[in-house]
Design an enzyme around this catalytic site. Structure first.
Site, PDB file in Angstrom:
ATOM      1  N   GLU A   3      55.928  25.774 -47.144  1.00 17.96           N
ATOM      2  CA  GLU A   3      54.909  26.669 -47.682  1.00 17.96           C
ATOM      3  C   GLU A   3      54.163  27.334 -46.529  1.00 17.96           C
ATOM      4  OE1 GLU A   3      51.235  25.021 -49.117  1.00 17.96           O
ATOM      5  OE2 GLU A   3      51.130  24.909 -46.956  1.00 17.96           O
ATOM      6  N   CYS A  26      54.940  21.039 -52.038  1.00 23.41           N
ATOM      7  CA  CYS A  26      55.477  19.958 -51.189  1.00 23.41           C
ATOM      8  C   CYS A  26      56.916  19.585 -51.527  1.00 23.41           C
ATOM      9  CB  CYS A  26      54.589  18.724 -51.280  1.00 23.41           C
ATOM     10  SG  CYS A  26      52.935  18.995 -50.633  1.00 23.41           S
ATOM     11  N   HIS A  63      56.718  10.949 -52.770  1.00 26.25           N
ATOM     12  CA  HIS A  63      55.972  11.955 -52.005  1.00 26.25           C
ATOM     13  C   HIS A  63      54.615  11.396 -51.563  1.00 26.25           C
ATOM     14  CE1 HIS A  63      54.029  15.444 -50.579  1.00 26.25           C
ATOM     15  NE2 HIS A  63      53.211  15.544 -51.599  1.00 26.25           N
TER      16      HIS A  63
END
Lengths: 132, 348
Positions: free
Chosen positions: B80, B112, B234
């Site tokens: 990103e 993400c 994550h």
């Protein structure tokens, strides 16, 4: 407009491509059309390891435009494993603690950018060889 | 059978401690350390960005894979923080690796999750027989607004995976995805910093998708949490992945190798892929690994990998994640951090 020049230098800046004389075997970085050692014109492309020893350096404290955020930084002449000497910025180190003979390797880094909206120039820089 | 033939990571050497950031904003460092399980984070040097992190990680992946970069048929860079709004990072990476010109490249963005997104595409292209090898990278130099909770976690790093169909270091067992439109975090065009929904990023966003993808892949493969040797969820901070693992029935022994965020921070697209790389640094042949990413907006990709004998042969051909994370760190103060991250307004 420096775009064409940057683009032309991509093989040497991005991949450290050098010219090796097919006749006498001497390596030139960046590559040349005619071998300065034997005058032959048949050159093959070889990729340099980027590893070597610091042969000499200077510390830039008043940096030119585009390099001010990195000051003070070192610019070194590095004796590569392949035998020739290459000049480049030495980063990720305290420039006042550099020593002739330090083992260095290369990483891909941002070299400069043409203002806030222009092209970004990338290439190799030397860093201490710490096995990272 | 397809899977991973080589992997590599890159972590910038600079670090900033949570105390150093908290001091500037009058915040309680202890609360962040305890509440979010964050101690310090990586900071990119002024000459590092998503493209440079990607190239340095991918070079380590090529070293481990031991392949000719000309045989790579696709390069996907998930991030990103692509350096250009328009101009691909993928061509810079492909050119630097020596994979051009017969290569397909694309830049991916999904908060993400963009790193595992590339892995999903790369694995399926190789599985379809379109190319011998494909390269997927998750890389970010994440930005958090000054003073925002994100500033304590937004970090920099990259992980690269070369996938193939032969000489596998880890075989892909299965994949499953879980996506919904959930507005928990975003950055509008031309905005410098992202905005997020605060506590909304927890249960209805992170947990719903991570749990959704995990439960779906367990059901699809008829497996249970105890069947796995390792799990990676994550890591937006050090707390979410630990809570998720516990609620799903996994133990510390399974998540400890992949959990990097307490001293790395959140490397966004690089986050769970770097956890996978750290796990591959430890896994033994035959062991099973569950990887579940999360990207705001929102979605999770789940993967199951099985380590092979070849993993032991390639592991030490490039630096391990813990070495890059734990050794030769350079601690910086907030002033240098603000300069490095271009948070200081200067004259043009």
């Amino acid at each position: 407009m420096k775009v064409p020049r940057h683009w032309r230098e991509t093989p040497q800046r991005y991949r450290m491509e050098a010219g090796k004389c097919s006749k006498c075997g001497s390596i030139q970085f960046p590559g040349r059309v005619i071998c300065p050692d034997c005058g032959a014109t048949e050159m093959e492309t070889v990729k340099l390891s980027g590893k070597g020893e610091l042969a000499s350096y200077t510390v830039i404290r008043v940096a030119p435009t585009g390099f001010t955020d990195l000051a003070p930084y070192a610019v070194g002449v590095v004796q590569l494993e392949e035998g020739m000497r290459v000049m480049g910025q030495v980063v990720d180190c305290d420039p006042d603690n550099l020593k002739i003979g330090d083992r260095l390797t290369t990483q891909f880094r941002r070299i400069n950018e043409e203002g806030k909206t222009g092209m970004i120039l990338y290439g190799f820089k030397f860093v201490p060889d710490l096995g990272l | 059978m397809v899977g991973i033939v080589g992997y590599g990571t890159h972590i910038p050497r600079s670090r900033i401690k949570v105390e150093e950031i908290a001091k500037v904003w009058g915040a309680d460092a202890a609360a962040f350390k305890k509440g979010l399980n964050l101690n310090e984070k990586s900071v990119p040097a002024p000459d590092e960005d998503c493209a440079t992190l990607s190239v340095n990680a991918a070079r380590n992946a090529v070293k481990r894979a031991g392949i000719d970069p000309q045989d790579i048929g696709a390069v996907y860079v998930g991030s990103e923080s692509h350096p250009y709004a328009v101009k691909p990072t993928g061509t810079i990476v492909s050119e630097a690796l020596g994979a051009c010109p017969y290569v397909h490249t694309a830049d991916l963005e999904f908060a993400c999750k963009a790193g595992t997104e590339g892995m999903y595409i790369a694995l399926n292209l190789v599985k379809a027989g379109e190319m011998p090898y494909a390269l997927a990278i998750g890389a970010d130099t994440s930005q958090g607004a000054p003073g925002d909770a994100l500033e304590y976690s937004a970090a920099a790093g990259a992980a690269a995976f070369i996938v193939g169909a032969e000489d596998l270091a880890a075989e892909l067992v299965d994949t499953h995805c879980y996506m919904t439109d959930t507005p928990d975090f975003w950055r509008r065009e031309h905005a410098h910093y992202p905005q997020h929904g605060g506590r909304f990023t927890g249960q209805p966003a992170y947990e719903k998708h991570v749990f959704g993808a995990t439960n779906a892949i367990l059901e699809k493969t008829n497996m249970k949490p105890e069947d796995f040797d390792y799990c990676i969820f994550h890591q937006p901070n050090g707390k979410f992945p630990v809570n998720a693992a516990k609620k799903l029935g996994f133990t510390e022994a399974q998540y400890k190798y992949g959990l990097l965020s307490p001293t790395l921070g959140n490397t966004y697209s690089g986050s769970s892929p770097m956890g996978l790389a750290a796990t591959l640094d430890e896994a033994k042949p035959g062991e099973l690994i569950l990887l579940v990413s999360y990207g705001s907006g929102s979605g999770s990709d789940a993967f199951i990998f099985r380590a092979t004998e070849r993993l032991l042969e390639i592991r030490d051909k490039a630096p391990r994640v813990r070495k890059q994370l734990d050794e030769h760190k350079i601690y910086i103060e907030y002033g240098a951090y603000a300069k490095f991250r271009r948070k200081i307004l200067k004259a043009d």
